[in-house]
Write an enzyme that holds these catalytic residues in place. Structure first.
Site, PDB file in Angstrom:
ATOM      1  N   PHE A 101       0.813  -1.216   0.000  1.00 29.48           N
ATOM      2  CA  PHE A 101       0.000   0.000   0.000  1.00 29.48           C
ATOM      3  C   PHE A 101       0.841   1.257   0.000  1.00 29.48           C
ATOM      4  CE2 PHE A 101      -2.696  -2.945   2.795  1.00 29.48           C
ATOM      5  CZ  PHE A 101      -3.259  -3.569   1.693  1.00 29.48           C
ATOM      6  N   ALA A 134       4.584   3.571  -1.224  1.00 31.75           N
ATOM      7  CA  ALA A 134       5.770   3.819  -2.051  1.00 31.75           C
ATOM      8  C   ALA A 134       6.806   4.524  -1.197  1.00 31.75           C
ATOM      9  CB  ALA A 134       5.396   4.684  -3.254  1.00 31.75           C
ATOM     10  N   TRP A 135       8.051   4.052  -1.295  1.00 34.43           N
ATOM     11  CA  TRP A 135       9.161   4.757  -0.651  1.00 34.43           C
ATOM     12  C   TRP A 135      10.481   4.348  -1.271  1.00 34.43           C
ATOM     13  CZ3 TRP A 135       9.437   3.098   5.273  1.00 34.43           C
ATOM     14  CH2 TRP A 135       9.296   1.714   5.388  1.00 34.43           C
ATOM     15  N   HIS A 155      23.111  22.636  -2.119  1.00 33.26           N
ATOM     16  CA  HIS A 155      23.540  22.120  -0.815  1.00 33.26           C
ATOM     17  C   HIS A 155      24.249  23.157   0.031  1.00 33.26           C
ATOM     18  CE1 HIS A 155      27.467  21.353  -2.855  1.00 33.26           C
ATOM     19  NE2 HIS A 155      27.961  21.465  -1.633  1.00 33.26           N
ATOM     20  N   ASP A 209      27.315  23.995   2.870  1.00 35.22           N
ATOM     21  CA  ASP A 209      28.638  23.649   3.390  1.00 35.22           C
ATOM     22  C   ASP A 209      28.724  24.115   4.842  1.00 35.22           C
ATOM     23  OD1 ASP A 209      29.345  22.831   0.813  1.00 35.22           O
ATOM     24  OD2 ASP A 209      30.783  24.460   0.486  1.00 35.22           O
ATOM     25  N   HIS A 258      33.324  21.145   7.058  1.00 39.21           N
ATOM     26  CA  HIS A 258      33.661  20.641   5.720  1.00 39.21           C
ATOM     27  C   HIS A 258      35.125  20.893   5.385  1.00 39.21           C
ATOM     28  CE1 HIS A 258      33.494  19.680   1.539  1.00 39.21           C
ATOM     29  NE2 HIS A 258      33.407  20.915   1.101  1.00 39.21           N
ATOM     30  N   HIS A 274      36.002  28.340   0.465  1.00 35.49           N
ATOM     31  CA  HIS A 274      35.972  27.267   1.463  1.00 35.49           C
ATOM     32  C   HIS A 274      36.907  27.582   2.632  1.00 35.49           C
ATOM     33  CE1 HIS A 274      34.188  24.990  -1.906  1.00 35.49           C
ATOM     34  NE2 HIS A 274      33.706  24.187  -0.995  1.00 35.49           N
TER      35      HIS A 274
HETATM   36  C1  23J Z   1      35.528  18.997  -1.732  1.00 38.94           C
HETATM   37  C2  23J Z   1      36.722  19.423  -2.253  1.00 38.94           C
HETATM   38  C3  23J Z   1      36.772  20.567  -3.000  1.00 38.94           C
HETATM   39  C4  23J Z   1      35.610  21.266  -3.221  1.00 38.94           C
HETATM   40  C5  23J Z   1      34.380  20.839  -2.701  1.00 38.94           C
HETATM   41  C6  23J Z   1      34.364  19.694  -1.968  1.00 38.94           C
HETATM   42  C7  23J Z   1      33.109  21.587  -2.941  1.00 38.94           C
HETATM   43  O1  23J Z   1      33.012  22.432  -3.780  1.00 38.94           O
HETATM   44  C8  23J Z   1      31.931  21.377  -2.060  1.00 38.94           C
HETATM   45  O2  23J Z   1      30.894  20.856  -2.484  1.00 38.94           O
HETATM   46  O3  23J Z   1      32.001  21.777  -0.916  1.00 38.94           O
HETATM   47  S1  23J Z   1      35.674  22.717  -4.187  1.00 38.94           S
HETATM   48 MN    MN Z   2      29.884  21.582  -0.636  1.00 37.69          MN
END
Ligand code: 23J
Ligand code: MN
Length: 263
Positions: free
Chosen positions: A62, A64-65, A77, A79, A83, A212
């Site tokens: 019954f 969907a997943w 996305h 960061d 990261h 970054h």
């Molecule tokens: C890992 C290494 C280098 C980069 C990135 C990820 C991203 O651009 C990210 O999605 O954070 S440049």
């Molecule tokens: Mn990223």
């Protein structure tokens, strides 16, 4: 006006369309463009897969997943500071520990789409930002700053989106000095419509990948692969960009939503 009156007014304007919710998110699926790093340097984020568990069949009569196979840094996305190595030690630098009060904030939309169209290696400089502020008003503490490149128009082709040749990727982004200028203004974070927060040429900058390196060094956030920034005003919209509460996560796909006054 009291805060509860403001919320009541907001509810009315959302219902009437006087405030529009603009979806600044691209589709997330097997055709979503993904970052390609030089293979000798690093391992890539894997292809996105959406696996069926059931769809009203013998595996679930019954319902969907699906279950998902994807990297944190896939599609539109977020960061988080953890990261990058420069941001590794912030207790509130993970997707499950960051302060969500920060991620709902006014957004400054810097439209350099014509420049990016003319030159895919366009770099946003401090002078560009100062000229934008002279026209539209100062960028303030706690605000999002995003570069409108209209790169989302390329997102149905990974080749066009990444725009790689034998010299590497060609996509716009900020100079290290521009990122530092925004950090000195104490912004909450920086967003791009390209595959990452940095320019395609950022591996050769000082420091490498300055968006970054410097954003996360300063506990600031990044947003990548943002869509539909052409539907936002330069100033005045509110951006909601919240990652999934992944335990000790370094980032996450998001549904980026902007509240925009209409009429
Ligand atoms: C890992 C290494 C280098 C980069 C990135 C990820 C991203 O651009 C990210 O999605 O954070 S440049
Ligand atoms: Mn990223």
């Amino acid at each position: 006006m009291s805060a509860s009156n403001v919320l009541q007014q907001l509810a009315g304007l959302l219902a009437s369309g006087g405030i529009e919710v603009v979806d600044c998110t691209g589709p997330l699926g097997p055709d979503t463009p993904l970052l390609k790093l030089p293979p000798e340097l690093a391992r890539d984020t894997p292809p996105i897969k959406i696996h069926r568990i059931s769809e009203y069949d013998q595996d679930g009569p019954f319902w969907a997943w699906n279950w998902l196979e994807l990297g944190e840094h896939s599609g539109t996305h977020f960061d988080a500071p953890h990261h990058w190595i420069t941001g590794k030690d912030f207790p509130d630098g993970y997707t499950d520990t960051l302060n969500v009060q920060r991620v709902v904030a006014p957004v400054n939309v810097l439209d350099f789409s014509a420049e990016c169209d003319a030159n895919p290696d366009f770099l946003l400089t401090v002078d560009h930002i100062k000229a934008w502020e002279a026209e539209h008003g100062e960028i303030k503490a706690g605000e999002w700053v995003v570069l409108r490149s209209d790169w989302d128009k390329r997102a149905d082709s990974e080749a066009a989106f990444l725009n790689m040749d034998e010299n590497g990727p060609h996509s716009p982004g900020p100079t290290a000095e521009a990122v530092q200028y925004l950090i000195d203004k104490d912004i909450v974070g920086w967003g791009s419509q390209c595959i990452g927060t940095d320019a395609g040429s950022a591996g050769g900058m000082t420091p490498p990948f300055p968006a970054h390196n410097l954003l996360h060094l300063n506990n600031k956030f990044g947003l990548a692969s943002l869509a539909n920034l052409d539907r936002l005003p330069p100033k005045g919209a509110i951006l909601i960009a919240a990652p999934l509460k992944i335990v000790r996560g370094t980032g996450s796909p998001i549904r980026a939503l902007a509240l925009v006054a209409r009429g």
